[in-house]
Motif scaffolding. Structure first.
Motif, short mmCIF file in Angstrom:
data_model
loop_
_atom_site.label_atom_id
_atom_site.label_comp_id
_atom_site.label_asym_id
_atom_site.label_seq_id
_atom_site.Cartn_x
_atom_site.Cartn_y
_atom_site.Cartn_z
N TYR A 36 0.83 -1.20 0.00
CA TYR A 36 0.00 0.00 0.00
C TYR A 36 0.86 1.26 0.00
O TYR A 36 0.58 2.23 -0.74
CB TYR A 36 -0.91 -0.02 1.23
N GLN A 37 1.94 1.24 0.79
CA GLN A 37 2.79 2.43 0.89
C GLN A 37 3.58 2.70 -0.37
O GLN A 37 4.10 3.80 -0.55
CB GLN A 37 3.72 2.28 2.09
N GLU A 42 -1.84 5.29 -1.67
CA GLU A 42 -1.46 5.94 -0.41
C GLU A 42 -1.41 7.46 -0.57
O GLU A 42 -1.95 8.20 0.25
CB GLU A 42 -0.09 5.44 0.07
N ARG A 43 -0.80 7.92 -1.67
CA ARG A 43 -0.70 9.36 -1.88
C ARG A 43 -2.08 9.99 -2.10
O ARG A 43 -2.37 11.09 -1.62
CB ARG A 43 0.22 9.64 -3.07
N HIS A 58 -3.41 8.48 9.63
CA HIS A 58 -2.75 7.95 8.43
C HIS A 58 -1.28 8.36 8.39
O HIS A 58 -0.41 7.58 8.01
CB HIS A 58 -3.49 8.45 7.18
#
Length: 206
Positions: A36-37, A42-43, A58
């Motif tokens: 996810y990162q 994520e952004r 978050h």
């Protein structure tokens, strides 16, 4: 009200303890968070929730580092220390783990990260799951058997390991952990930062 909050905390601990301390769920969660990162999602989510309570939560998500186990290149026969990573340290505090290993290597120490090590058991003990806490204590005693120095990065884990060595569960001493504390020679379990400070060399360049 206080009793209700305490009961709620106990229930939360009982739910979280198995999730965080079992290898399979922990590995799945860590891998999903790592993916996810590194995704655009994520952004995008960070932009959508900016300035909100969810956005603050978050922003506090730990950065997952890969690979989990640092690569070490030291000559054969270098003195060795062991590092206790705990149940979530390798996933949730990976940068600190890598930095600690790098500094210890610079000081000339090879770092053992026993694969058989388990959770320190603090969550279970606080949740009243003393039998599981004792099982973890005995497993860790076996995993770190014969290692002269056991260093910890999390103060809570270090305190639990030292308690395992000196105190008792349900009135019975954890005999398997008795070797983890040697007051006459100096404690085997200690904070990594204390060990580094005691062995620091001014010539070290990081």
């Amino acid at each position: 009200a206080g009793a209700g909050r305490e009961a709620s905390s106990q229930r939360a601990l009982r739910l979280l303890a198995p999730l965080l301390t079992r290898r399979a769920p922990r590995a799945i969660l860590g891998t999903l968070l790592w993916l996810y990162q590194r995704s655009r999602l994520e952004r995008l989510l960070a932009l959508l929730v900016r300035g909100t309570r969810l956005g603050r939560l978050h922003a506090r998500l730990p950065r997952i580092r890969w690979p989990m186990r640092p690569v070490q290149r030291l000559p054969e026969g270098a003195p060795r220390v062991a590092l206790f990573t705990g149940c979530t340290g390798a996933w949730m505090d990976g940068q600190t783990l890598h930095d600690a290993v790098r500094v210890l290597n610079q000081l000339g120490y090879a770092v053992d990260l026993p694969a058989a090590q388990q959770c320190c058991g603090a969550l279970h003990q606080h949740a009243g799951l003393r039998a599981q806490a004792q099982d973890f204590a005995q497993s860790n005693a076996a995993a770190f058997k014969g290692l002269a120095h056991i260093l910890t990065l999390a103060s809570g884990c270090g305190a639990q390991l030292m308690e395992d060595a000196q105190l008792a569960f349900v009135g019975r001493p954890v005999a398997a952990m008795a070797g983890l504390a040697r007051p006459t020679v100096g404690p085997r379990v200690q904070a990594a930062v204390s060990f580094i400070a005691a062995h620091w060399q001014e010539s070290i360049a990081l």
